[in-house]
Design an enzyme around this catalytic site. Structure first.
Site, PDB file in Angstrom:
ATOM      1  N   GLU A   1       0.847  -1.196   0.000  1.00  0.00           N
ATOM      2  CA  GLU A   1       0.000   0.000   0.000  1.00  0.00           C
ATOM      3  C   GLU A   1       0.883   1.248   0.000  1.00  0.00           C
ATOM      4  OE1 GLU A   1      -1.903   2.707   3.220  1.00  0.00           O
ATOM      5  OE2 GLU A   1      -2.361   0.609   3.603  1.00  0.00           O
TER       6      GLU A   1
ATOM      7  N   GLU B   1       5.671   3.533  11.540  1.00  0.00           N
ATOM      8  CA  GLU B   1       4.221   3.568  11.783  1.00  0.00           C
ATOM      9  C   GLU B   1       3.843   2.565  12.871  1.00  0.00           C
ATOM     10  OE1 GLU B   1       0.110   2.247   9.522  1.00  0.00           O
ATOM     11  OE2 GLU B   1       1.757   3.004   8.302  1.00  0.00           O
TER      12      GLU B   1
END
Length: 458
Positions: A65, A144
């Site tokens: 992604e 993240e």
């Protein structure tokens, strides 16, 4: 021009319509006109998520992604963001267990740009993928994970409960973020093979919703996507079937620096797309959907033993869905006290079922949420893709609420009795600690080394 067919959703969805088309290379296209505002939403779902990954290579779907925003054949670097935002649009992508999606909302006159950008990365990203972009995004995803999961209070709760509710080796045992070790182990060839297999037009659904000219839109789609070759190497995801009831409570205690004690639990529920799942959704809404729910009234308002109490549903098509209970305690209240009250409320509900007023309120709440999703061009585009990818029929998106409104109170009671029981849950108890000795800290860190949360955005 590809052939298509049209279907209309009547009462409850404002007469919304959607037409379906398929390109020669297998790309499914769904169009829905809405001329209320001069905007158009583009949504592209690839039928790939973390359930398609194999042991030792978790996190590839989510890593990809990110890689899809690193430039493509005719768009370099951060160009996808720059071009869309420069044209007055917005964009993003998310990864879940069952799909990866990409979406743009554009002023109508910039629709062609969004279609060209999506086609360019579907058709050319493989040639542009190199070690530099891999290393760059590998570090972004690892960061993240630290920021959103490992280093925030209760951050690893979702992955812990998922790992308990779905046994080792099950395709849903790990979550989309991936583990640090697997992210480090992923090679450029792993990434190229992943893209080659899953990022093919015959493994995708493209929806365009809004102020569009369908004939012109189809012409652009044919022009930009039509020459991308299909790929037949995809294997079906591993079987996610499990017994409907776990068969015994699974429990884990986590001692971390968190603001308050917490009780979380995941109950196995019926697969998405079934009447039984809709009944379970209504049960969870009555029990824990907002400030009028039974658990909020009991724990927060009456007993004042919790500052928050709620139930949510993670709908899954390829495995049992999860009913997610989340209660944060008040002051020094012990979790055992909270748990006893929760079990009492669940047992009462399984015996009595919802009152007519609760049933009406829960159905109205789910109807409003459905109308909110279909009321925006982006939300409708996403729902059309969802039903096309997971259930084979985008038209189901336009009638989903009717199936919820058709469920009876007796079915809701039956769903609670069958599933909302102590022997069908994974339980997570958080106990706060003031400070951690070095040896204990190392042990706690090792327990965190798993995978992470559904629907992770950049």
């Amino acid at each position: 021009m590809p052939m298509g067919h049209t279907a209309t959703a009547q009462a409850g969805s404002g007469g919304l319509t959607a037409t379906e088309h398929r390109l020669a290379n297998g790309l499914r296209v769904v169009l829905s006109e809405d001329h209320l505002t001069p905007v158009a939403a583009v949504c592209l779902w690839y039928d790939v998520g973390s359930r398609h990954e194999v042991k030792g290579r978790t996190g590839l779907a989510h890593l990809f992604e990110h890689l899809m925003f690193q430039g493509s054949g005719q768009v370099k670097g951060n160009g996808h963001f720059e071009l869309v935002q420069g044209a007055g649009g917005s964009l993003n992508g998310t990864t879940s267990f069952e799909r990866t999606n990409y979406f743009e909302t554009m002023p109508t006159h910039q629709l062609e740009l969004a279609l060209w950008l999506e086609a360019d990365r579907m058709g050319s990203l493989l040639a542009e993928l190199d070690e530099e972009s891999m290393e760059n995004q590998r570090d972004v995803v690892k960061n993240e994970r630290r920021q959103r999961y490992d280093n925030v209070p209760y951050g690893t709760a979702f992955e812990r409960l998922t790992a308990l509710a779905y046994p080792e080796g099950h395709p849903y045992h790990h979550t989309p973020i991936g583990s640090m070790a697997d992210l480090d182990a992923a090679t450029l060839e792993d990434a190229r093979a992943f893209f080659r297999t899953y990022y093919a037009p015959n493994n995708a659904v493209l929806s365009v919703v809004g102020d569009i000219d369908p004939e012109q839109t189809l012409a652009w789609i044919e022009k930009y996507f039509g020459t991308i070759p299909s790929h037949d190497g995809k294997l079906p995801p591993r079987d996610g079937a499990l017994p409907e009831v776990i068969g015994g409570e699974l429990r884990e205690e986590v001692r971390e620096e968190v603001p308050a004690r917490a009780l979380m639990a995941a109950y196995r529920l019926p697969h998405d797309g079934t009447r039984e799942c809709d009944a379970a959704d209504l049960a969870l809404t009555v029990l824990g959907g907002g400030e009028s729910s039974r658990l909020h009234n009991r724990l927060v308002r009456r007993d004042r033993t919790a500052v928050a109490a709620g139930f949510g549903l993670l709908r899954l098509a390829g495995a049992p869905s999860l009913g997610w209970l989340d209660v944060k305690t008040s002051g020094g209240v012990e979790v055992a006290q909270i748990e006893a009250a929760v079990d009492e409320e669940l047992a009462r509900f399984a015996e009595e079922g919802p009152s007519p007023e609760e049933m009406e309120r829960a159905q109205a709440q789910l109807e409003r949420e459905w109308l909110d999703r279909l009321g925006t061009v982006a939300g409708r585009a996403d729902e059309l893709c969802r039903f096309a990818v997971l259930f084979g029929d985008p038209q189901l998106a336009l009638t989903a609420v009717h199936r919820v409104l058709d469920v009876t109170a007796e079915e809701v009671k039956a769903a609670a009795r069958a599933q909302l029981r102590p022997d069908n849950r994974a339980v997570l108890v958080y106990e706060p600690v003031e400070s951690v000795e070095p040896a204990e800290e190392a042990e706690a860190g090792a327990a965190n080394d798993t995978d992470a949360h559904e629907g992770a955005d950049k």
